[in-house]
Design a protein around this motif. Sequence first.
Motif, PDB file in Angstrom:
ATOM      1  N   UNK A  89       0.834  -1.204   0.000  1.00  0.00           N
ATOM      2  CA  UNK A  89       0.000   0.000   0.000  1.00  0.00           C
ATOM      3  C   UNK A  89       0.868   1.253   0.000  1.00  0.00           C
ATOM      4  N   UNK A  90       1.991   1.201   0.688  1.00  0.00           N
ATOM      5  CA  UNK A  90       2.902   2.353   0.720  1.00  0.00           C
ATOM      6  C   UNK A  90       3.366   2.744  -0.674  1.00  0.00           C
ATOM      7  N   UNK A  91       3.507   1.758  -1.554  1.00  0.00           N
ATOM      8  CA  UNK A  91       4.009   2.006  -2.906  1.00  0.00           C
ATOM      9  C   UNK A  91       2.895   2.183  -3.934  1.00  0.00           C
ATOM     10  N   UNK A  92       1.635   2.126  -3.498  1.00  0.00           N
ATOM     11  CA  UNK A  92       0.506   2.214  -4.428  1.00  0.00           C
ATOM     12  C   UNK A  92       0.257   3.650  -4.884  1.00  0.00           C
ATOM     13  N   UNK A  93      -0.560   3.799  -5.922  1.00  0.00           N
ATOM     14  CA  UNK A  93      -0.953   5.120  -6.406  1.00  0.00           C
ATOM     15  C   UNK A  93      -1.764   5.850  -5.333  1.00  0.00           C
ATOM     16  N   UNK A  94      -1.590   7.155  -5.260  1.00  0.00           N
ATOM     17  CA  UNK A  94      -2.286   7.970  -4.247  1.00  0.00           C
ATOM     18  C   UNK A  94      -3.615   8.489  -4.798  1.00  0.00           C
ATOM     19  N   UNK A  95      -4.461   7.555  -5.255  1.00  0.00           N
ATOM     20  CA  UNK A  95      -5.718   7.936  -5.901  1.00  0.00           C
ATOM     21  C   UNK A  95      -6.948   7.545  -5.086  1.00  0.00           C
TER      22      UNK A  95
END
Length: 328
Positions: A82-88
């Motif tokens: 989750x830390x590396x996921x898109x901030x959408x």
Amino acid sequence: MCPRRISLACALLAAAASGAAFAQASAAFPCKIVKFVVPYPPGGSSDLLARMLVPGMNKLLDTTVVVENKAGAVGNIGTAQVSAAESDGCTWLLGNSSNIVVSRNLYKLTHDPVEYLKPVAEAAAVPMVLYVNANLPVKTFDEFIALLRKNPGKYSYASPGSGSTHQLLTEMMKIEFGLQAEHIPYKGSGPAIQDVIAGHVAFAFEGTSAIAPHVAGGKVKALATTGAARSNVLSTVPTMKELGHPKFVATNWYGVFVPAKTPDALVARLNAGLRQVVKSPEIVESLRKLDSRASDLDVAGFARFARFVQEEIPFWKSLADQTGVKVD
């Protein structure tokens, strides 16, 4: 060890800003499908809590929230995802004190969760309970301490993993009372509980909701809880504070997190939505059965929860330093 809330307490309940929140909630959510990552195996407290929230969030946001269990490394694998996921706003994490503010002191992480994640809302908080094998010849906490002191190194303890809050709490107890006991880490609370029941290890700390059925069935004995007040589900068991040990006021907290660059407006909307969902009588009752208690974050927005997480950081670093815990 200072009095803390290691917190699964029902937060998220602010109706004060409901006007704007309702307006936001009625607008189309930017994600058709939301991935709600639980960084632990199915069936545990984190998984159960996430699945409690999903139906209400689906309805409120008019979207599809799907729970994905991404277990491993005491929650660090799913947390890194989750830390590396898109901030959408399309990827959420069900985090807790272990994988958000404890692991960063003990593991070499590719993504520091405090830096790479943004707190949305506290979801719940539950106290811990010290429990022992049913055949251990003790009935009270004082008898337990006396037994371990008379038999240094004879008894071992379980935890759901190296670097867990359970391990840190036990190591602090060992220091406080001058005890010697070997740490046996497991891959989750379930296996740890089963080995205490079987007598392969003598004792452990666990969330009250997870261990209460085994206490009721006579499979283990509960000696003390770490809440500020007596447990909802283990009401006959004294608190550590009652027993004269106020340093051990602690609850294990759980919350929803998103990638750090998620816009504040979207985070505020999720915060308001989660608080609305948790107001439902069904979830209030479910959380009560999990031994969840209301906290001072009940009427707070996401900024207050973010401050709370920051306040937890020095406490857990200090505890890790004091106990000298190393990852096994």
